[in-house]
Motif scaffolding. Structure first.
Motif, PDB file in Angstrom:
ATOM      1  N   GLU A  45       3.182  18.673  -3.052  1.00 43.73           N
ATOM      2  CA  GLU A  45       2.461  18.017  -1.960  1.00 43.73           C
ATOM      3  C   GLU A  45       2.826  16.540  -1.874  1.00 43.73           C
ATOM      4  N   GLY A  46       2.924  15.910  -3.068  1.00 42.74           N
ATOM      5  CA  GLY A  46       3.277  14.487  -3.114  1.00 42.74           C
ATOM      6  C   GLY A  46       4.655  14.226  -2.533  1.00 42.74           C
ATOM      7  N   GLU A  47       5.615  15.119  -2.869  1.00 41.48           N
ATOM      8  CA  GLU A  47       6.967  14.960  -2.349  1.00 41.48           C
ATOM      9  C   GLU A  47       7.003  15.152  -0.833  1.00 41.48           C
ATOM     10  N   LYS A  48       6.205  16.122  -0.347  1.00 46.52           N
ATOM     11  CA  LYS A  48       6.135  16.336   1.096  1.00 46.52           C
ATOM     12  C   LYS A  48       5.602  15.092   1.816  1.00 46.52           C
ATOM     13  N   LEU A  49       4.511  14.538   1.236  1.00 48.20           N
ATOM     14  CA  LEU A  49       3.926  13.338   1.834  1.00 48.20           C
ATOM     15  C   LEU A  49       4.884  12.155   1.744  1.00 48.20           C
ATOM     16  N   ARG A  50       5.572  12.078   0.621  1.00 46.08           N
ATOM     17  CA  ARG A  50       6.531  10.981   0.408  1.00 46.08           C
ATOM     18  C   ARG A  50       7.606  11.009   1.504  1.00 46.08           C
ATOM     19  N   LYS A  51       8.181  12.206   1.734  1.00 51.57           N
ATOM     20  CA  LYS A  51       9.204  12.352   2.761  1.00 51.57           C
ATOM     21  C   LYS A  51       8.631  12.070   4.144  1.00 51.57           C
ATOM     22  N   LYS A  52       7.386  12.525   4.350  1.00 55.36           N
ATOM     23  CA  LYS A  52       6.749  12.311   5.649  1.00 55.36           C
ATOM     24  C   LYS A  52       6.551  10.824   5.933  1.00 55.36           C
ATOM     25  N   VAL A  53       6.075  10.087   4.906  1.00 59.24           N
ATOM     26  CA  VAL A  53       5.845   8.643   5.063  1.00 59.24           C
ATOM     27  C   VAL A  53       7.151   7.928   5.359  1.00 59.24           C
ATOM     28  N   ILE A  54       8.211   8.261   4.597  1.00 60.22           N
ATOM     29  CA  ILE A  54       9.504   7.605   4.799  1.00 60.22           C
ATOM     30  C   ILE A  54      10.032   7.900   6.203  1.00 60.22           C
ATOM     31  N   ASP A  55       9.873   9.143   6.645  1.00 59.61           N
ATOM     32  CA  ASP A  55      10.328   9.529   7.985  1.00 59.61           C
ATOM     33  C   ASP A  55       9.562   8.773   9.069  1.00 59.61           C
ATOM     34  N   LEU A  56       8.260   8.656   8.889  1.00 65.77           N
ATOM     35  CA  LEU A  56       7.438   7.920   9.861  1.00 65.77           C
ATOM     36  C   LEU A  56       7.791   6.445   9.900  1.00 65.77           C
ATOM     37  N   MET A  57       8.082   5.877   8.718  1.00 68.55           N
ATOM     38  CA  MET A  57       8.462   4.459   8.668  1.00 68.55           C
ATOM     39  C   MET A  57       9.770   4.222   9.411  1.00 68.55           C
ATOM     40  N   LYS A  58      10.723   5.149   9.261  1.00 61.18           N
ATOM     41  CA  LYS A  58      11.993   5.013   9.964  1.00 61.18           C
ATOM     42  C   LYS A  58      11.792   5.058  11.473  1.00 61.18           C
ATOM     43  N   LYS A  59      10.809   5.851  11.899  1.00 60.30           N
ATOM     44  CA  LYS A  59      10.517   5.961  13.332  1.00 60.30           C
ATOM     45  C   LYS A  59       9.555   4.880  13.816  1.00 60.30           C
ATOM     46  N   GLN A  60       9.156   3.964  12.885  1.00 61.11           N
ATOM     47  CA  GLN A  60       8.248   2.852  13.195  1.00 61.11           C
ATOM     48  C   GLN A  60       6.886   3.320  13.702  1.00 61.11           C
ATOM     49  N   ARG A  70       0.834  -1.198   0.000  1.00 60.65           N
ATOM     50  CA  ARG A  70       0.000   0.000   0.000  1.00 60.65           C
ATOM     51  C   ARG A  70       0.871   1.250   0.000  1.00 60.65           C
ATOM     52  N   ILE A  71       1.963   1.203   0.766  1.00 61.12           N
ATOM     53  CA  ILE A  71       2.887   2.340   0.800  1.00 61.12           C
ATOM     54  C   ILE A  71       3.536   2.537  -0.565  1.00 61.12           C
ATOM     55  N   HIS A  72       3.945   1.403  -1.177  1.00 61.03           N
ATOM     56  CA  HIS A  72       4.570   1.485  -2.508  1.00 61.03           C
ATOM     57  C   HIS A  72       3.602   2.099  -3.511  1.00 61.03           C
ATOM     58  N   LYS A  73       2.336   1.665  -3.428  1.00 61.44           N
ATOM     59  CA  LYS A  73       1.331   2.186  -4.353  1.00 61.44           C
ATOM     60  C   LYS A  73       1.129   3.689  -4.146  1.00 61.44           C
TER      61      LYS A  73
END
Length: 723
Positions: free
Chosen positions: A36-51, A6-9
């Protein structure tokens, strides 16, 4: 769809915006969307790193436009995958195992049809079977210790529970309740407000935060016994029995006897194989976790509210092997009281009647056998092996090792112990019934009142059974047909004969069930040469045992009958029985008639079961009393767990067995008694009746049963309530 996909999609969708074309205003729009997409992309990656998975799920939830497969689609795909496996998987046996002219490869898996036989009709139903080659089975058995096992214990504390599917494991699917597909129960938990479920969540978090580790010394002994073929301390034999040779005779009776022996040996070998697989899985987990400083077991509940570790193989609810291998990761000094409790704990594990002595008697037993205890700890496999006589040998061995090390230390009271010391309820189901009914006689029989030594309810029932049989044995057989059975059984009555029936009485054991239980005990003693005599004696003994139970536990029986009658009224309206536990957990009995769902797959036609709207009225009625009591003992354990945590104790619970460090047993005993009294000072039956009347205002329920005058506060002073 898995979260990773889902994240990849989601990320793919956001990146596609960069490729957009159109007019000037569309370009501006696309540019803004790209940002906006790039902001969300970075946000998702950051959240994933923080679990922070919950936050990620919330972001991608709206972008998931896929629909889950239904049962039919999943079944068809699974069948096709199995079919492909059979078409492509082959095995090459060793050359010395090939018969003349046989192919050097053969299918690893085969599909065939069989038919069940029914003795009454000599016919049955056809069913498909997927079988793997015997060489595959042997290979799996050899390599089980190297398997990657899902749901390993956690190396960090479990996620705190905040909802039906929020908590427990970090990544694996976790649900606060094991509903086994019961939709109504699942929805009831999901609908319950979070603040209502908070006490349950807090208790599960408490149980899940207990730190465990592997007892390496006990594991080494288990490994050694297992490597030498098992067969000791309850471990299964690692070899199969040889099949009996076919007799060279035309005698049909002899051939029939041989066939029955073959069938019996094959059954025994299948059971041994299953037990070997189970042990290998347990040991695989133990070996993998052996060098870890600590690990954790996230917990959830069954539909009645009883707590269980979510890891399925090695856990403290398991067998004696599991419990012997596990210990608290955190150690605490024994102290003066802890040393005494460690001795009492050792005597309890040895059992054999020793656990029925007073606490002083149990301590004396251990002190009189210190030489055997030291030898068991020093030479568990080469010495006298006295520890093998214990009822729970591996747990007893762990206690022997700790006690030996403590007594040999310069200061036994300062010795750091990791052993969980158990305090178990006395026929706990009957304890709850006695408290519900304020039943003085029942309370005394199950240690709700103080005594010089533990009251043994099984011996009490056995004594009453013997008394009845002695009177019956004096009667004239011509006028009393059971007099003959009474004379035969007078010398056979003991606690073992009646124990199972007494234990299952709180679960609504029937006359037929009691007869079969007692029949098995009598058959073990081999005193009847004729099956009809055995059957008649079992019928009589069951009748007398149930009579003795009725006399001693009238209060329990009246409450059981009342609960069953209420369930009967509800089930007559085609409704399941539902209630809320004292801790706020909604419970819905799942017993419904099952319908058939026929699905045609590439492999065969499959018939799946599914719930219908029709409840099983009889099952709803018979299951309600034991389920209700289980919801109460689950509540008592959870209340105790939370209170122990607040008092700074380590705690583990196994239904009606509470564990803590030896030095903290006195404090835990105080807490669990106070929580029991607190639980039953609430109007439990009145609240239950009120909830039924609110849910079914048009129905008439029977009045509450009469209750006795037992003072609950006496539990606070009873040393053997839990012991």
């Amino acid at each position: 769809m898995p979260l990773s996909k889902r994240i990849h999609k989601f990320l793919e969708k956001s990146s596609k915006k960069k490729r957009g074309k159109g007019k000037k205003n569309e370009v501006v729009e696309y540019t803004e969307e790209i940002k906006e997409g790039e902001k969300l992309r970075k946000k998702v990656i950051d959240l994933m790193k923080k679990q922070k998975l919950a936050a990620v799920r919330g972001i991608v939830k709206d972008l998931d436009d896929t629909k889950p497969w239904g049962v039919a689609m999943r079944t068809k795909v699974a069948s096709r995958l199995v079919e492909l496996l059979m078409q492509t998987a082959f095995i090459q046996p060793p050359s010395d195992q090939l018969e003349d002219g046989a192919l050097d490869i053969r299918p690893a898996f085969t599909h065939s049809f069989r038919t069940t036989t029914r003795e009454s009709t000599k016919s049955g139903r056809k069913f498909g079977v997927i079988e793997c080659d015997p060489l595959i089975l042997k290979g799996l058995e050899r390599t089980a210790r190297n398997m990657v096992i899902p749901y390993m214990p956690m190396l960090i504390p479990p996620v705190k529970w905040t909802g039906y599917d929020k908590g427990g494991h970090l990544f694996l699917p976790s649900y606060v309740m094991r509903t086994h597909g019961a939709k109504q129960q699942r929805e009831a938990v999901k609908r319950a407000p979070r603040n209502q479920l908070e006490p349950v969540f807090e208790a599960l978090d408490t149980l899940g935060n207990t730190k465990w580790r592997i007892n390496g010394k006990v594991l080494s002994v288990v490994d050694k016994i297992w490597a030498n073929g098992g067969r000791l301390a309850g471990l299964v034999d690692r070899t199969d029995l040889d099949l009996p040779e076919e007799p060279e005779t035309d005698n049909e009776a002899e051939k029939k006897k041989w066939k029955w022996k073959v069938k019996s040996v094959k059954k025994e070998n299948r059971e041994r194989y299953s037990q070997r697989c189970d042990i290998e899985l347990k040991l695989a987990v133990a070996r993998k976790m052996r060098d870890e400083e600590c690990f954790y077991y996230p917990h959830n509940v069954d539909f009645r509210g009883r707590a269980y570790p979510m890891h399925p193989h090695l856990n403290h609810l398991g067998s004696d092997v599991c419990r012997g291998i596990l210990e608290f990761a955190e150690g605490r000094p024994l102290g003066k009281s802890g040393l005494q409790w460690l001795k009492i704990h050792s005597a309890n594990l040895y059992a054999g009647g020793v656990d029925k002595l007073s606490n002083e008697g149990r301590i004396a037993f251990v002190e009189n056998h210190l030489d055997e205890i030291f030898d068991s700890a020093d030479n568990p496999t080469e010495g006298k092996r006295w520890w093998l006589n214990a009822e729970d040998p591996f747990q007893f061995l762990a206690a022997c090792i700790t006690l030996t090390e403590a007594l040999r230390s310069s200061s036994p009271e300062a010795f750091i112990s990791h052993i969980p010391v158990h305090q178990d309820g006395s026929c706990n189901g009957l304890q709850h019934y006695a408290a519900l009914g304020r039943d003085k006689l029942g309370a005394a029989a199950v240690n709700l009142v103080a005594g010089e030594k533990p009251a043994d309810v099984y011996s009490g029932i056995a004594a009453r059974v013997l008394e009845i049989m002695q009177k019956d044995a004096q009667k004239d057989p011509a006028n009393f047909s059971d007099a003959r059975h009474a004379k035969t059984l007078v010398n056979q009555v003991d606690r073992k004969l009646v124990k199972q029936t007494v234990m299952t009485s709180v679960y609504g054991v029937t006359y037929i069930g009691a007869r079969e239980q007692i029949k098995r005990r009598l058959k073990e003693r081999d005193i009847f040469s004729d099956d009809s005599e055995l059957f008649g004696a079992a019928c009589y003994a069951a009748k007398v045992t149930l009579t003795a139970l009725e006399e001693m536990f009238q209060g329990a029986r009246s409450i059981m009958n009342w609960l069953g009658d209420c369930a009967k009224v509800i089930a007559a309206e085609n409704q399941p029985v539902h209630w809320t536990t004292p801790l706020g957990l909604p419970v819905v009995q799942p017993y419904r008639k099952l319908g058939r769902h026929i699905i045609k797959t590439s492999l065969q036609i499959l018939t799946l079961q599914r719930e219908t709207d029709k409840v099983l009225a009889k099952r709803q009625r018979t299951a309600f009393p034991p389920n209700f009591v289980h919801s109460l003992d689950g509540s008592h354990m959870m209340m105790t767990a939370v209170a122990c945590k607040k008092a700074g104790l380590n705690f583990a619970g196994v239904h009606d067995s509470y564990w803590t460090h030896a030095c903290d047993v006195d404090e835990m005993n105080r807490i669990l008694r106070e929580k029991f009294v607190e639980l039953y000072e609430t109007p439990i039956l009145e609240n239950l009746l009120e909830s039924f009347q609110e849910s079914f205002p048009s129905l008439t329920f029977p009045p509450l049963p009469e209750r006795g005058e037992f003072d609950l506060r006496e539990v606070l002073e009873s040393p053997y309530f839990f012991n």
